[in-house]
Design a protein around this motif. Structure first.
Motif, short mmCIF file in Angstrom:
data_model
loop_
_atom_site.label_atom_id
_atom_site.label_comp_id
_atom_site.label_asym_id
_atom_site.label_seq_id
_atom_site.Cartn_x
_atom_site.Cartn_y
_atom_site.Cartn_z
N ASP A 195 12.76 19.16 -3.36
CA ASP A 195 12.22 18.66 -4.64
C ASP A 195 11.66 19.88 -5.37
O ASP A 195 10.47 20.16 -5.35
N GLU A 207 0.53 13.72 -7.42
CA GLU A 207 0.60 13.40 -8.84
C GLU A 207 1.13 11.99 -9.07
O GLU A 207 1.78 11.41 -8.20
N GLY A 220 3.31 13.16 -13.11
CA GLY A 220 3.21 14.61 -13.24
C GLY A 220 1.78 15.14 -13.23
O GLY A 220 1.56 16.34 -13.08
N ASN A 230 -0.12 18.53 -8.49
CA ASN A 230 1.15 18.99 -7.88
C ASN A 230 1.64 20.31 -8.48
O ASN A 230 2.83 20.61 -8.40
N SER A 284 3.61 12.19 -3.93
CA SER A 284 4.24 12.50 -5.22
C SER A 284 5.27 11.42 -5.55
O SER A 284 5.59 10.58 -4.70
N THR A 285 5.81 11.46 -6.74
CA THR A 285 6.65 10.35 -7.20
C THR A 285 7.95 10.24 -6.41
O THR A 285 8.34 9.15 -5.97
N ASN A 286 8.64 11.35 -6.23
CA ASN A 286 9.96 11.32 -5.57
C ASN A 286 10.00 12.13 -4.27
O ASN A 286 10.66 11.72 -3.31
N TRP A 332 15.12 12.02 -9.25
CA TRP A 332 14.06 11.44 -10.09
C TRP A 332 14.29 9.94 -10.20
O TRP A 332 15.24 9.50 -10.84
N HIS A 372 13.66 17.24 -16.10
CA HIS A 372 12.30 17.34 -15.56
C HIS A 372 11.62 18.64 -16.00
O HIS A 372 10.40 18.67 -16.17
N LEU A 381 7.96 18.52 -17.66
CA LEU A 381 6.82 19.33 -17.19
C LEU A 381 6.28 20.23 -18.29
O LEU A 381 5.06 20.39 -18.44
O1 3SL Z 1 8.73 13.66 -8.17
C1 3SL Z 1 7.96 14.34 -7.49
O2 3SL Z 1 7.79 14.17 -6.30
C2 3SL Z 1 7.14 15.39 -8.18
O3 3SL Z 1 7.29 16.61 -7.59
C3 3SL Z 1 7.19 15.26 -9.67
S1 3SL Z 1 6.19 16.33 -10.60
O4 3SL Z 1 6.86 17.61 -10.77
O5 3SL Z 1 4.90 16.53 -10.02
O6 3SL Z 1 6.07 15.66 -11.91
#
Ligand code: 3SL
Length: 239
Positions: free
Chosen positions: A28, A73, A76, A86, A105-107, A150, A205, A209
């Motif tokens: 990621d 996060e 973000g 993050n 984190s999200t993904n 994502w 992305h 960001l």
């Molecule tokens: O998606 C994720 O896990 C993040 O790394 C997303 S972010 O870059 O912090 O928005």
């Protein structure tokens, strides 16, 4: 001769059974894998990857408050009440040294959790690409490269990094029988690898960001071989 590693385009593009018995590299690039590599490089004791905030706070309840940091996060930006967000720049040695990071984190971290049934789970990024490839050379197992993507969609920067790992691991040309995922990642790297930062800045992305004020994270996360750290999952902790 070993098979060419397949590349999965998102953290949802496989069933959890498919990773069993394999060595899996989870990417990621923006930004969870880059930030975790940075944190361990700067002396964090280990990272517990969790799927959601609830899991993070539940795990924290059983730990001494001076031993951990809640990190991650949502959209973000730092999760309210957490210690760190993050951005890799938050993970300086004086902040993280000796601490266990509980990370959501999200993904990225949900993908790490989905891969936790693999025989070996490794966190990969541009920052530690060379060291990851060295580690892969030591295994005889089947290897999978999993891009976090994502929200179930492909992310340009993760595919690009998968292509770079393959290029370093296998060389200039993939064998004819390479899986489609590997061929796609390889072609992407051949097309855009000459200008990593500019092409990642143009990614969806990358733009997201930059809109949040994190534009400096992009060139940092595109730095190749800044660290020799290879985070590996051991008893629930990436070390
Ligand atoms: O998606 C994720 O896990 C993040 O790394 C997303 S972010 O870059 O912090 O928005």
């Amino acid at each position: 001769m070993r098979n060419t590693p397949d590349v999965f385009a998102t953290g949802r593009a496989f069933s959890e059974d498919e990773v069993k018995g394999k060595t899996v590299v989870v990417i990621d690039v923006l930004r969870a894998s880059s930030t975790i590599v940075t944190a361990l490089h700067n002396g964090a004791r280990g990272v517990i990857a969790v799927e959601d905030m609830g899991d993070a706070t539940r795990i924290a309840q059983n730990l001494d408050s001076s031993s951990y940091l809640l990190c991650g996060e949502q959209g973000g930006v730092k999760i309210e009440g957490f210690h760190l967000g993050n951005s890799p720049f938050e993970y300086e040695a004086d902040v993280v040294k000796g601490r266990t990071l509980i990370f959501n984190s999200t993904n990225g971290t949900p993908t790490l959790v989905r891969c936790s049934g693999a025989k070996e789970v490794i966190i990969g990024s541009f920052l530690n690409a060379g060291a990851v490839v060295e580690r892969l050379r030591e295994t005889t197992r089947e290897i999978l490269i999993v891009c976090s993507g994502w929200k179930s969609r492909l992310s340009f920067e993760d595919m690009l990094c998968a292509g770079y790992l393959l290029h370093t691991f296998i060389g200039a040309d993939l064998p004819d029988d390479a899986p489609d995922g590997a061929q796609l990642a390889d072609a992407l790297y051949k097309q855009y690898g000459g200008n990593l930062v500019a092409s990642v800045e143009r990614s969806n992305h990358g733009k997201r960001l930059a809109g949040l004020g994190f534009e400096a994270d992009i060139p940092y996360c595109c730095t190749i071989d800044k660290s020799n750290v290879v985070p590996v999952l051991m008893d629930g902790l990436f070390v």
